[in-house]
Design a protein around this motif. Structure first.
Motif, PDB file in Angstrom:
ATOM      1  N   ARG A 120      -8.319  -5.804  -2.931  1.00  0.00           N
ATOM      2  CA  ARG A 120      -7.977  -6.078  -1.516  1.00  0.00           C
ATOM      3  C   ARG A 120      -8.724  -7.299  -0.985  1.00  0.00           C
ATOM      4  O   ARG A 120      -8.194  -8.056  -0.179  1.00  0.00           O
ATOM      5  CB  ARG A 120      -8.279  -4.846  -0.663  1.00  0.00           C
ATOM      6  CG  ARG A 120      -7.330  -3.680  -0.929  1.00  0.00           C
ATOM      7  CD  ARG A 120      -7.645  -2.511  -0.009  1.00  0.00           C
ATOM      8  NE  ARG A 120      -6.759  -1.388  -0.223  1.00  0.00           N
ATOM      9  CZ  ARG A 120      -7.162  -0.176  -0.641  1.00  0.00           C
ATOM     10  NH1 ARG A 120      -8.442   0.056  -0.895  1.00  0.00           N
ATOM     11  NH2 ARG A 120      -6.279   0.801  -0.807  1.00  0.00           N
ATOM     12  N   ARG A 121      -9.966  -7.491  -1.406  1.00  0.00           N
ATOM     13  CA  ARG A 121     -10.710  -8.690  -0.987  1.00  0.00           C
ATOM     14  C   ARG A 121      -9.975  -9.944  -1.442  1.00  0.00           C
ATOM     15  O   ARG A 121      -9.829 -10.907  -0.674  1.00  0.00           O
ATOM     16  CB  ARG A 121     -12.118  -8.662  -1.601  1.00  0.00           C
ATOM     17  CG  ARG A 121     -12.943  -9.912  -1.294  1.00  0.00           C
ATOM     18  CD  ARG A 121     -14.291  -9.908  -2.001  1.00  0.00           C
ATOM     19  NE  ARG A 121     -14.212 -10.289  -3.396  1.00  0.00           N
ATOM     20  CZ  ARG A 121     -14.163 -11.549  -3.853  1.00  0.00           C
ATOM     21  NH1 ARG A 121     -14.181 -12.559  -2.996  1.00  0.00           N
ATOM     22  NH2 ARG A 121     -14.085 -11.803  -5.138  1.00  0.00           N
ATOM     23  N   ARG A 136     -10.489  -1.227  -6.250  1.00  0.00           N
ATOM     24  CA  ARG A 136      -9.486  -1.368  -5.188  1.00  0.00           C
ATOM     25  C   ARG A 136     -10.015  -2.296  -4.089  1.00  0.00           C
ATOM     26  O   ARG A 136      -9.291  -3.124  -3.546  1.00  0.00           O
ATOM     27  CB  ARG A 136      -9.116   0.004  -4.624  1.00  0.00           C
ATOM     28  CG  ARG A 136      -8.348   0.857  -5.655  1.00  0.00           C
ATOM     29  CD  ARG A 136      -8.322   2.333  -5.290  1.00  0.00           C
ATOM     30  NE  ARG A 136      -7.575   2.642  -4.092  1.00  0.00           N
ATOM     31  CZ  ARG A 136      -6.248   2.735  -4.035  1.00  0.00           C
ATOM     32  NH1 ARG A 136      -5.528   2.543  -5.129  1.00  0.00           N
ATOM     33  NH2 ARG A 136      -5.635   3.032  -2.914  1.00  0.00           N
ATOM     34  N   ALA A 137     -11.307  -2.172  -3.770  1.00  0.00           N
ATOM     35  CA  ALA A 137     -11.915  -3.055  -2.763  1.00  0.00           C
ATOM     36  C   ALA A 137     -11.885  -4.508  -3.242  1.00  0.00           C
ATOM     37  O   ALA A 137     -11.630  -5.435  -2.461  1.00  0.00           O
ATOM     38  CB  ALA A 137     -13.350  -2.616  -2.469  1.00  0.00           C
ATOM     39  N   ALA A 181      -6.732 -10.562   0.442  1.00  0.00           N
ATOM     40  CA  ALA A 181      -7.051 -11.161   1.751  1.00  0.00           C
ATOM     41  C   ALA A 181      -7.433 -12.632   1.580  1.00  0.00           C
ATOM     42  O   ALA A 181      -7.087 -13.474   2.413  1.00  0.00           O
ATOM     43  CB  ALA A 181      -8.189 -10.384   2.426  1.00  0.00           C
ATOM     44  N   GLU A 227       0.853  -1.200   0.000  1.00  0.00           N
ATOM     45  CA  GLU A 227       0.000   0.000   0.000  1.00  0.00           C
ATOM     46  C   GLU A 227       0.890   1.253   0.000  1.00  0.00           C
ATOM     47  O   GLU A 227       0.623   2.225  -0.723  1.00  0.00           O
ATOM     48  CB  GLU A 227      -0.916   0.021   1.238  1.00  0.00           C
ATOM     49  CG  GLU A 227      -1.972  -1.086   1.280  1.00  0.00           C
ATOM     50  CD  GLU A 227      -3.289  -0.707   0.590  1.00  0.00           C
ATOM     51  OE1 GLU A 227      -3.364   0.373  -0.041  1.00  0.00           O
ATOM     52  OE2 GLU A 227      -4.246  -1.507   0.667  1.00  0.00           O
ATOM     53  N   PRO A 247     -12.354   3.265  -6.186  1.00  0.00           N
ATOM     54  CA  PRO A 247     -12.563   2.603  -4.894  1.00  0.00           C
ATOM     55  C   PRO A 247     -13.157   1.194  -5.011  1.00  0.00           C
ATOM     56  O   PRO A 247     -12.781   0.293  -4.259  1.00  0.00           O
ATOM     57  CB  PRO A 247     -13.532   3.545  -4.164  1.00  0.00           C
ATOM     58  CG  PRO A 247     -13.257   4.886  -4.754  1.00  0.00           C
ATOM     59  CD  PRO A 247     -12.912   4.636  -6.197  1.00  0.00           C
ATOM     60  N   GLU A 248     -14.053   1.004  -5.966  1.00  0.00           N
ATOM     61  CA  GLU A 248     -14.703  -0.303  -6.093  1.00  0.00           C
ATOM     62  C   GLU A 248     -13.711  -1.382  -6.557  1.00  0.00           C
ATOM     63  O   GLU A 248     -13.669  -2.483  -5.998  1.00  0.00           O
ATOM     64  CB  GLU A 248     -15.856  -0.184  -7.089  1.00  0.00           C
ATOM     65  CG  GLU A 248     -16.863  -1.292  -6.965  1.00  0.00           C
ATOM     66  CD  GLU A 248     -17.969  -1.148  -8.018  1.00  0.00           C
ATOM     67  OE1 GLU A 248     -18.384  -0.003  -8.307  1.00  0.00           O
ATOM     68  OE2 GLU A 248     -18.387  -2.178  -8.563  1.00  0.00           O
TER      69      GLU A 248
END
Lengths: 222, 222
Positions: free
Chosen positions: B92-93, B88-89, B96, B69, B85-86
């Motif tokens: 990141r999901r 990027r989410a 993870a 990051e 943002p969408e």
């Protein structure tokens, strides 16, 4: 309306609840019995875990850190991850400390053993694991004390996601009455400050069926 | 010069190595025997884990996601986490997913059992754990196939951190010869594309003492 699927004693769900409250964002809370593996829920998050946030436009977001990063990007008014790259890296390092290290060493050994195992039908708590969790929590309380001696909050001078992540895990352990606060007065000082924030109040009203919290759980002067 | 403390078969170290290479950033690689718990290393990262990146100004950064990051914020030329943002989410999901779910279900059961246990002096590999790891990897290869049917890369149309995270874990398992590629041709197609990127080449030269990789590990046409 924004929906947050959660479990009361999931520290990752608590992290998102606190972040939403700190940002003043409305949401409806729905308890998800993750162990039932509801197909409609798996469609929202194939990992089958809480939290899952569904935005008013119907789009689902999964993984607690991905959710909070998204919230900090879309609703930047009350930043939780920090302002400059260096302080943001320090916040994320500490969030990972609690979400990974504290989780593996303490949360799994205490919350999973005492609470989740029952729901998953995995038998009785393992007393060896509980002993390990109770032993290792001291290292983390010492680390909180050390950080809060150097700084006003865990990652710096501003309250932020490092405090939220740490308090999310500790509040679950506190629900079980397993945090040795009296032996760790400096960590307790920090927790008193977090616990008295308005964003924290809803968590103090949480109840797990058949497992009431000890009286000091909701007490601001414990 | 930037320094990266790592272990050859640490997927989290590989994630940062790939990210640095994709961004064209120079670094010196140093192997850290984390099990020796060197005080100078613990001063850089009290969690005692690799990777740790020390920037040319001497500041240490720990936790692989916090490092990437940071790199994406400070060196945004070649973005790895996405633009809006969408997306990027979603990146990141998926990071993870691999760093937590794949790690717990596959990496720990195979790499930890077969490699790390030896270094930590924790005895012989647990054949039950190895069996579980070999069984669960199929679910993840199916998920990779499903994602790469819908999209050019795992999180969208651009190569990014989701691909890097997935390939970091899979390349460690591949070093052990434990990825059933032939039974999962669509996941293999995706991996062939990742493996042929210039950023991947240094990983294919990695060697763990006393544990050479199978011939197809470094073969682009496996």
């Amino acid at each position: 309306m924004r929906i947050l699927y959660h479990q009361p004693l999931s520290p990752f769900s608590r992290k998102v609840r606190l972040a939403l409250k700190e940002k003043g964002l409305d949401f409806e809370l729905r308890v998800e019995r993750v162990w039932e593996r509801r197909p409609e829920f798996l469609a929202l998050n194939p990992a089958g875990q809480v939290p899952v946030m569904v935005e008013p436009d119907g789009k689902p977001y999964a993984d607690s850190m991905a959710i909070v990063e998204f919230l900090d990007e879309v609703y930047p008014d009350r930043r939780l991850i920090g302002f400059d790259p260096e302080s943001r890296a320090e916040t994320r390092r500490l969030v990972a400390w609690f979400d990974q290290k504290f989780y593996a060493e303490v949360t799994l050994n205490l919350v999973f053993e005492k609470v989740n195992k029952r729901f998953y039908g995995l038998g009785n708590p393992d007393s060896g694991a509980i002993r390990v969790g109770k032993q290792l929590i001291g290292v983390h309380l010492d680390y909180i004390a050390e950080l809060s001696e150097r700084r006003r909050w865990l990652a710096g001078d501003e309250f932020g996601l490092a405090d939220i992540a740490a308090a999310s895990h500790l509040s679950c352990i506190d629900y079980l009455g397993d945090v040795p606060w009296d032996a760790h007065p400096r960590a307790k000082d920090w927790y008193v400050r977090v616990k008295s924030r308005p964003s924290f109040r809803p968590l103090l009203g949480d109840h797990v069926a058949g497992m009431p919290p000890p009286p000091q759980y909701a007490d601001l002067d414990f």
